[in-house]
Design a protein around this motif. Structure first.
Motif, PDB file in Angstrom:
ATOM      1  N   LEU A 103      48.332  72.726  96.824  1.00 42.01           N
ATOM      2  CA  LEU A 103      47.425  71.753  95.620  1.00 42.01           C
ATOM      3  C   LEU A 103      45.754  71.400  95.751  1.00 42.01           C
ATOM      4  O   LEU A 103      45.492  71.802  96.799  1.00 42.01           O
ATOM      5  CB  LEU A 103      48.411  70.361  95.907  1.00 42.01           C
ATOM      6  N   LEU A 104      45.079  71.910  94.730  1.00 45.09           N
ATOM      7  CA  LEU A 104      44.278  72.447  95.035  1.00 45.09           C
ATOM      8  C   LEU A 104      43.293  71.059  94.025  1.00 45.09           C
ATOM      9  O   LEU A 104      43.667  70.757  93.368  1.00 45.09           O
ATOM     10  CB  LEU A 104      43.719  73.685  93.522  1.00 45.09           C
ATOM     11  N   SER A 105      41.850  70.955  95.000  1.00 51.91           N
ATOM     12  CA  SER A 105      41.170  70.174  94.107  1.00 51.91           C
ATOM     13  C   SER A 105      40.750  70.940  93.137  1.00 51.91           C
ATOM     14  O   SER A 105      41.197  71.995  92.570  1.00 51.91           O
ATOM     15  CB  SER A 105      39.792  70.112  95.415  1.00 51.91           C
ATOM     16  N   ASP A 106      40.006  70.105  91.873  1.00 57.49           N
ATOM     17  CA  ASP A 106      39.401  70.635  90.898  1.00 57.49           C
ATOM     18  C   ASP A 106      38.141  71.232  91.177  1.00 57.49           C
ATOM     19  O   ASP A 106      37.849  71.509  89.620  1.00 57.49           O
ATOM     20  CB  ASP A 106      39.292  69.561  89.621  1.00 57.49           C
ATOM     21  N   GLY A 107      37.925  71.546  91.653  1.00 56.46           N
ATOM     22  CA  GLY A 107      35.899  71.855  91.902  1.00 56.46           C
ATOM     23  C   GLY A 107      35.246  70.874  91.483  1.00 56.46           C
ATOM     24  O   GLY A 107      33.404  71.903  91.343  1.00 56.46           O
ATOM     25  N   MET A 108      35.335  69.857  91.350  1.00 56.98           N
ATOM     26  CA  MET A 108      33.989  69.035  90.598  1.00 56.98           C
ATOM     27  C   MET A 108      33.138  68.739  91.529  1.00 56.98           C
ATOM     28  O   MET A 108      32.453  68.285  91.353  1.00 56.98           O
ATOM     29  CB  MET A 108      34.238  68.006  89.830  1.00 56.98           C
ATOM     30  N   THR A 109      32.913  69.187  93.404  1.00 50.05           N
ATOM     31  CA  THR A 109      32.322  68.565  94.299  1.00 50.05           C
ATOM     32  C   THR A 109      32.321  69.913  95.462  1.00 50.05           C
ATOM     33  O   THR A 109      32.446  69.146  96.218  1.00 50.05           O
ATOM     34  CB  THR A 109      33.071  67.264  95.274  1.00 50.05           C
ATOM     35  N   GLY A 110      31.966  70.958  94.629  1.00 51.67           N
ATOM     36  CA  GLY A 110      32.056  71.924  95.181  1.00 51.67           C
ATOM     37  C   GLY A 110      32.987  72.842  95.077  1.00 51.67           C
ATOM     38  O   GLY A 110      33.987  72.917  93.834  1.00 51.67           O
ATOM     39  N   ARG A 111      33.393  74.186  95.937  1.00 50.14           N
ATOM     40  CA  ARG A 111      34.125  75.300  95.658  1.00 50.14           C
ATOM     41  C   ARG A 111      35.797  74.366  95.734  1.00 50.14           C
ATOM     42  O   ARG A 111      35.747  73.380  96.830  1.00 50.14           O
ATOM     43  CB  ARG A 111      34.243  75.821  96.810  1.00 50.14           C
ATOM     44  N   PRO A 112      36.694  75.219  95.057  1.00 50.50           N
ATOM     45  CA  PRO A 112      38.503  74.078  95.092  1.00 50.50           C
ATOM     46  C   PRO A 112      38.598  74.235  96.688  1.00 50.50           C
ATOM     47  O   PRO A 112      38.500  75.463  97.239  1.00 50.50           O
ATOM     48  CB  PRO A 112      39.190  75.170  94.097  1.00 50.50           C
ATOM     49  N   VAL A 113      39.872  73.377  97.272  1.00 45.19           N
ATOM     50  CA  VAL A 113      39.943  73.217  98.151  1.00 45.19           C
ATOM     51  C   VAL A 113      41.739  73.511  97.874  1.00 45.19           C
ATOM     52  O   VAL A 113      42.238  72.669  97.000  1.00 45.19           O
ATOM     53  CB  VAL A 113      39.286  72.604  98.913  1.00 45.19           C
ATOM     54  N   ASN A 114      42.381  73.494  98.990  1.00 40.02           N
ATOM     55  CA  ASN A 114      44.003  73.341  98.800  1.00 40.02           C
ATOM     56  C   ASN A 114      44.588  72.416  99.595  1.00 40.02           C
ATOM     57  O   ASN A 114      43.582  72.282 101.445  1.00 40.02           O
ATOM     58  CB  ASN A 114      44.126  74.917  99.373  1.00 40.02           C
ATOM     59  N   PHE A 115      45.352  71.950  99.802  1.00 39.71           N
ATOM     60  CA  PHE A 115      46.043  70.179 100.655  1.00 39.71           C
ATOM     61  C   PHE A 115      46.878  70.979 101.481  1.00 39.71           C
ATOM     62  O   PHE A 115      47.409  70.274 101.802  1.00 39.71           O
ATOM     63  CB  PHE A 115      45.956  69.275  99.827  1.00 39.71           C
ATOM     64  N   ARG A 116      47.309  72.224 100.743  1.00 38.52           N
ATOM     65  CA  ARG A 116      48.460  72.585 101.686  1.00 38.52           C
ATOM     66  C   ARG A 116      48.039  72.872 103.081  1.00 38.52           C
ATOM     67  O   ARG A 116      47.604  72.483 104.070  1.00 38.52           O
ATOM     68  CB  ARG A 116      48.975  73.570 101.390  1.00 38.52           C
ATOM     69  N   GLY A 117      49.244  72.065 103.861  1.00 38.44           N
ATOM     70  CA  GLY A 117      49.737  71.811 105.017  1.00 38.44           C
ATOM     71  C   GLY A 117      48.301  70.504 105.990  1.00 38.44           C
ATOM     72  O   GLY A 117      48.507  70.341 107.184  1.00 38.44           O
TER      73      GLY A 117
END
Length: 257
Positions: A103-117
């Motif tokens: 589940l990924l962020s949209d990258g609007m506030t920096g590099r996309p991050v993954n919520f997995r875990g």
């Protein structure tokens, strides 16, 4: 900032009304659990199988549906409503939410991050709604159209506050001028001293989501937001406790828009 779940709120136990069928067919009478995330997310990566809800007995539940509605205005895509059967409030309530897939962020506030875990404990059904996020809204977002009301012209600063779940007055109405002055925003002046102020206006109303905009008539740095107990209710009609949250400043990456 790393990806994390800010809250999971057991908002309704077998209490979703008929209107939810427009979003999730067959969901009437199911449970509702808003989950607030640290970053706005990429809707294309959101699916029910991303989440597992664990009950007190250890049972695992997968949502029937997930949706970002109704919090879909600019900057709001961080509250995911989980819909399904997540346990029984009295005998086997949900206690934990875990993200088990990408589940990924949209990258609007920096590099996309993954919520997995990432995971969080569930706020129980009988608890009242609390503030879980406050952020300074970039000025170029103030005039963007949305479903809710906007701040009036002349605001010097806008702070978005996000509650763990949707909030209204006990009579079902939106908050108004009485509730506006109950919000207390701590600001820091250039000389380092601090003071409290109430918003000059309250916006982001009329759209049934869990966000409010605090329209300030000061440009002094907003530090924290507080709201006193007993004035707002969640869909289960639980009243809010005293609640306070620190303010963060968000820098949007416009190249991704």
């Amino acid at each position: 900032m790393p990806a994390r779940l800010l809250s999971a709120f057991y908002g309704l136990d077998n209490g979703l009304g008929a209107g939810i069928n427009l979003i999730c067919p067959g969901a009437t009478g199911q449970d509702g659990m808003p989950v607030v995330l640290s970053h706005t997310i990429d809707p294309g990566t959101l699916q029910p199988e991303d989440f597992r809800v664990f009950t007190r007995s250890g049972a695992e539940r997968t949502p029937l549906c997930v949706t970002l509605a109704p919090a879909r205005d600019p900057g709001e895509l961080r509250t995911v409503l989980l819909i399904g059967e997540f346990g029984d409030a009295a005998n086997d309530p949900p206690v934990k939410v875990l993200v088990v897939a990408d589940l990924l962020s949209d990258g609007m506030t920096g590099r996309p991050v993954n919520f997995r875990g990432t995971e969080t404990q569930v706020i129980p059904l009988e608890a009242g709604p609390t503030l879980v996020l406050a952020e300074v809204v970039p000025e170029d977002e103030w005039s963007m159209s949305g479903r809710g009301s906007a701040c009036p012209a002349g605001a010097l600063q806008v702070v978005r506050v996000t509650w763990a779940g949707g909030v209204r007055l006990p009579n079902g109405d939106d908050p108004g001028d009485t509730e506006r002055v109950l919000y207390r925003v701590t600001v820091e002046r250039p000389d380092g001293t601090r003071d409290q102020t109430a918003p000059a206006a309250l916006a982001e109303l009329g759209d049934n989501d869990n966000n409010h905009l605090l329209c300030l008539d000061t440009a002094d740095t907003a530090v924290s937001v507080a709201f006193p107990a007993g004035h707002l209710v969640d869909p289960n009609r639980d009243r809010n406790p005293d609640t306070q949250v620190a303010v963060t400043t968000v820098i949007r990456d416009r190249r991704r828009q």
